[in-house]
Design a protein around this motif. Structure first.
Motif, short mmCIF file in Angstrom:
data_model
loop_
_atom_site.label_atom_id
_atom_site.label_comp_id
_atom_site.label_asym_id
_atom_site.label_seq_id
_atom_site.Cartn_x
_atom_site.Cartn_y
_atom_site.Cartn_z
N SER A 1 46.33 32.99 32.77
CA SER A 1 46.15 32.27 34.04
C SER A 1 46.40 33.18 35.24
CB SER A 1 47.11 31.07 34.11
OG SER A 1 47.05 30.47 35.39
N GLU B 1 49.55 34.13 41.38
CA GLU B 1 49.16 33.83 42.76
C GLU B 1 47.85 34.50 43.14
OE1 GLU B 1 52.48 34.77 45.24
OE2 GLU B 1 53.75 33.19 44.39
N ARG B 2 46.93 34.58 42.16
CA ARG B 2 45.59 35.12 42.39
C ARG B 2 44.56 34.17 41.77
NH1 ARG B 2 45.63 41.05 43.06
NH2 ARG B 2 47.78 41.75 43.29
N PRO B 3 44.54 32.90 42.19
CA PRO B 3 43.70 31.91 41.52
C PRO B 3 42.21 32.23 41.55
CG PRO B 3 44.54 31.06 43.61
CD PRO B 3 45.29 32.32 43.33
N ASN B 4 41.75 32.97 42.54
CA ASN B 4 40.33 33.29 42.62
C ASN B 4 39.86 34.21 41.50
OD1 ASN B 4 40.07 31.74 44.93
ND2 ASN B 4 40.40 33.47 46.32
N LYS B 5 40.81 34.90 40.87
CA LYS B 5 40.47 35.80 39.77
C LYS B 5 40.21 35.05 38.46
CE LYS B 5 41.02 39.82 41.90
NZ LYS B 5 39.92 40.79 42.05
N LYS B 6 40.58 33.77 38.40
CA LYS B 6 40.39 32.93 37.21
C LYS B 6 41.29 33.38 36.06
CE LYS B 6 37.11 30.61 39.26
NZ LYS B 6 37.37 29.27 39.79
N ALA C 1 46.27 32.10 38.25
CA ALA C 1 47.01 31.28 39.21
C ALA C 1 48.51 31.53 39.09
CB ALA C 1 46.70 29.81 39.00
#
Length: 368
Positions: free
Chosen positions: A301, A306-311, A303
């Motif tokens: 994950s 703290e990098r949710p755009n990376k999936k 997210a």
């Protein structure tokens, strides 16, 4: 007269930090050197010729931890800064290295420190990213190559003739160690080789093709070391309150994510919900704590980082378990209590790290 080295002592170990020379760090366990950390290489320049700019040792009031802080400058090419921070607690050390090009330069080809493990070793185990099981080898007298691939190793475990165990693991930034797969025009190379007397792990993070465009950015890499000696007495369980993490009420977003997005039952301590749960348990505690089913492991994950755009970003949350082990014990020790974390299943249940998390940390003597 300049300081030649700094030392952190423990009940059964000594960590040495050196401002120059072949080794940046040396770990001694049970009176013998077991691990040598070398120097990084940026482009064609080695840190071996670097100039020391900062070389500090920090203790803690409660003697639970001690740390090194160093900064060196490679005075060639555009110049490169190599900054290290290592924090040691009984049985563990977490290390961070930051690498920066200055004078508008770029880091380019990058190799992390070679890791040399001094034997004699009678058992070698290592986990390749993407594999489910550790590979197990009995090192021979003659040198051999155990692993040579663009794929990195998640963990290396070694057992010596005298029963001492030493362990290396990537930090919570496993994905950075695999940057060769994510960086256009570049590749990585990882080699594990050696014999009974010495095992060496070489880590070439990035090698760029001749025409590749090099990104201008700093780099940070995190590493975990663990060790143990045989014969340590078991801790008392008197008055301890057990918390079963398998049945803890934690949001699904705090659970581990496997390849393909599958939600796994174990929590990932890199996630915000899992961290909040731990903080609450420690702050409300009025007795020693024992966390059951504390199974650290691999998660995908992004997210949680703290990098949710990376999936998806692969990480091993062992570093987070150690951080909370230190923080929780530091809080509880103020009232004469402590906490332990017990890993009972999964890929890492037999590791030194799992065994050490399940013990009370012993205080560190004054370092020098």
């Amino acid at each position: 007269m300049p300081t030649e080295e700094h030392l952190i002592h423990g009940a059964d170990f000594t960590f040495r930090s050196l401002p120059n020379g072949k080794d940046s760090l040396i770990l001694e366990v049970a009176g013998r050197p077991r691990l040598h950390c070398g120097r990084v290489r940026c482009a064609e320049f080695s840190e071996l010729g670097a100039l020391s700019r900062k070389f500090r040792l920090h203790g803690s009031i409660d003697n639970l931890t001690a740390s090194f802080e160093t900064l060196s400058v490679i005075p060639f090419g555009c110049e490169y800064e190599v900054e290290r921070d290592l924090e040691a607690v009984d049985g563990f050390a977490t290390a961070t290295v930051d690498i920066r090009a200055v004078n508008h330069g770029k880091v380019g080809n990058l190799a992390l420190e070679d890791l040399e493990f001094d034997g004699p070793w009678n058992k070698l185990e290592f986990l390749v990213w993407g594999e489910e099981q550790f590979r197990t080898v009995e090192p021979a007298a003659d040198e051999q190559e155990f692993h040579h691939s663009p794929e990195t190793l998640v963990m290396i475990r070694l057992t010596a003739d005298d029963g001492v165990r030493v362990e290396f693991a990537t930090g919570s930034d496993l994905w950075r160690h695999r940057s060769g797969f994510r960086t256009p025009g570049a590749s990585g190379e990882f080699v594990l080789s050696g014999s009974r007397d010495k095992i060496v792990f070489r880590r070439q993070i990035l090698t760029y093709e001749a025409e590749a465009e090099i990104e201008k950015r700093p780099w940070r890499f995190q590493t975990v070391f663990a060790w143990s000696v045989p014969g340590r007495e078991a801790d008392s369980e008197a008055g301890v309150r057990s918390i079963n993490l398998a049945s803890a009420s934690i949001a699904e977003s705090g659970r581990r994510i496997g390849c393909g997005g599958k939600v796994l039952p174990e929590l990932c301590l890199a996630s915000a919900p899992a961290r909040k749960f731990f903080r609450t348990q420690v702050r409300q505690a009025s007795s020693p704590l024992r966390f059951e089913h504390a199974n650290f492991g691999l998660c995908m994950s992004a997210a949680h980082l703290e990098r949710p755009n990376k999936k998806e970003l692969e990480h091993l949350d062992l570093e987070d378990w150690i951080a909370f082990y230190v923080w929780g014990n530091r809080q509880l020790l103020k009232n004469g209590h402590w906490l332990t974390m017990h890993c009972d299943c999964g890929q890492f249940a037999d590791s030194v790290s799992a065994a050490n998390l399940a013990r009370r940390p012993r205080p560190l003597p004054d370092s020098e």
